[in-house]
Design an enzyme around this catalytic site. Sequence first.
Site, PDB file in Angstrom:
ATOM      1  CD1 TRP A 158      -1.889  -2.004   2.339  1.00  0.00           C
ATOM      2  CD2 TRP A 158      -3.001  -1.360   0.511  1.00  0.00           C
ATOM      3  NE1 TRP A 158      -2.931  -2.870   2.151  1.00  0.00           N
ATOM      4  CE2 TRP A 158      -3.623  -2.493   1.032  1.00  0.00           C
ATOM      5  CE3 TRP A 158      -3.510  -0.758  -0.647  1.00  0.00           C
ATOM      6  CZ2 TRP A 158      -4.741  -3.068   0.440  1.00  0.00           C
ATOM      7  CZ3 TRP A 158      -4.617  -1.314  -1.234  1.00  0.00           C
ATOM      8  CH2 TRP A 158      -5.224  -2.457  -0.696  1.00  0.00           C
ATOM      9  NE  ARG A 243      -3.668   9.397  12.712  1.00  0.00           N
ATOM     10  CZ  ARG A 243      -3.177   8.463  13.534  1.00  0.00           C
ATOM     11  NH1 ARG A 243      -3.018   8.730  14.817  1.00  0.00           N
ATOM     12  NH2 ARG A 243      -2.858   7.272  13.093  1.00  0.00           N
ATOM     13  NE  ARG A 268     -32.682  18.916 -13.129  1.00  0.00           N
ATOM     14  CZ  ARG A 268     -32.902  18.307 -14.281  1.00  0.00           C
ATOM     15  NH1 ARG A 268     -32.289  18.719 -15.396  1.00  0.00           N
ATOM     16  NH2 ARG A 268     -33.725  17.281 -14.340  1.00  0.00           N
ATOM     17  CD  GLU A 363      -1.323   9.616   6.389  1.00  0.00           C
ATOM     18  OE1 GLU A 363      -1.167  10.283   7.411  1.00  0.00           O
ATOM     19  OE2 GLU A 363      -0.769   9.884   5.315  1.00  0.00           O
TER      20      GLU A 363
END
Length: 382
Positions: A158, A243, A268, A363
């Site tokens: 990873w 983090r 919209r 993390e």
Amino acid sequence: MPVDRLLPTREAEDLLDLTRTVADRELAPKAARYEREEAYPEGLFKLLGEIGLLGLPYPEEHGGGGQPYEVYLQVLEELAARWAAVAVATSVHTLACFPLATYATDAQRERWLPAMLEGAQVGGYSLSEPHAGSDAAAIVCKAAPVAEGYRITGTKAWITHGGKADFYALFARTGEGSRGISCFLAPGEAEGLAFGRPEEKMGLNAVPTTTAHWDGALVAGDRLIGAEGQGLGIALGALDSGRLGIAACATGLAQAALDAAVDYANERTAFGRRIVDHQGLGFLLADMAAAVDSSRATYLDAARRRDLGRPYSRQASVAKLIATDAAMKVTTDAVQVFGGAGYTREFPVERYMREAKVMQIFEGTNQIQRMVIARQFARRES
Ligand SMILES: Cc1cc2nc3c(=O)[nH]c(=O)nc-3n(C[C@H](O)[C@H](O)[C@H](O)COP(=O)(O)OP(=O)(O)OC[C@H]3O[C@@H](n4cnc5c(N)ncnc54)[C@H](O)[C@@H]3O)c2cc1C
């Protein structure tokens, strides 16, 4: 509309202006295509290094930007609002510089740090292994001492920027137990080092995530950072700061989703009015805005504690938990605001939703953040 930020200095305001200009020109127009084509943005990190964004929170004497963490994180947030994968890789690079900047000898810092902080060398962080993610102390990759240094044997997993980075903050075992892990500044290329094929991910596809196979590759002895056995403490200390970077990336991503949803809701129409004028939808947008603002306030609180030299580990975990859960909810709600169009690749919100998911995972998963927070309560720390 740019986020109305409270920045501590004029210099920080200029830095944020520069970041927005470069990110609007170099990141925003490319993100969707590169992500879809899983193409690596060659040269982009070199450019970010040249404008000083790859070493922002580190001392100027070693080539860093000398900026407080609260400023660095807001830069990261602006990058993430244009291209999450690039912001995450920037955050990981900053994380990878942490061991050297914080634990190395003066000689090691002088030798390697300037190239890292000036962005001539981009870094990765290699702690996880196939069977050891949350339980980092369970890693088995070995660093065996030999006359010239250490021979590394094992498989790491990873690795963000795996195979592309110039160096890795590598954690490997020199002994038994949690005190048997050591930290190395490993080179990006070495005989006996091979990277796996990039993982086929749900998002963040422009920057590869790979395994690394170490087959007795030599890492020179002067690349040991800190003392033998100090590695797990270094890894976890780095993650407290890292983090916060992920919290900032999540906030930027959520801000981008909110901005896209607000624009769409103003254009919209349904039942003869703009959908923003339907209270049910307006309240959805209001909750999204409240979540983004809370995420930013929470990571800034942790960052300001860090900048003042106060304990911030619990606040960093809270920020990561709050901001990444918020990003998941806000990006999911942004798809809802777009209706059927939100489920297509014509608009960026489906990508934002896919990108948000991993932020709850890496993390330290959000379960692990809760463990960190709860443990500190048990010790009655603030
Ligand atoms: C895209 C991506 C990029 C990454 N980049 C990096 C990188 O650059 N460097 C690096 O070192 N790693 C990286 N990682 C690895 C990442 O940090 C791990 O995936 C993460 O820490 C979780 O570990 P795991 O996948 O082994 O899950 P596991 O640890 O197997 O966890 C599986 C599930 O069990 C839960 N769980 C585990 N233990 C507990 C517990 N005690 N209590 C409650 N729940 C628990 C977890 O929260 C999770 O939901 C990356 C991962 C991804 C997906």
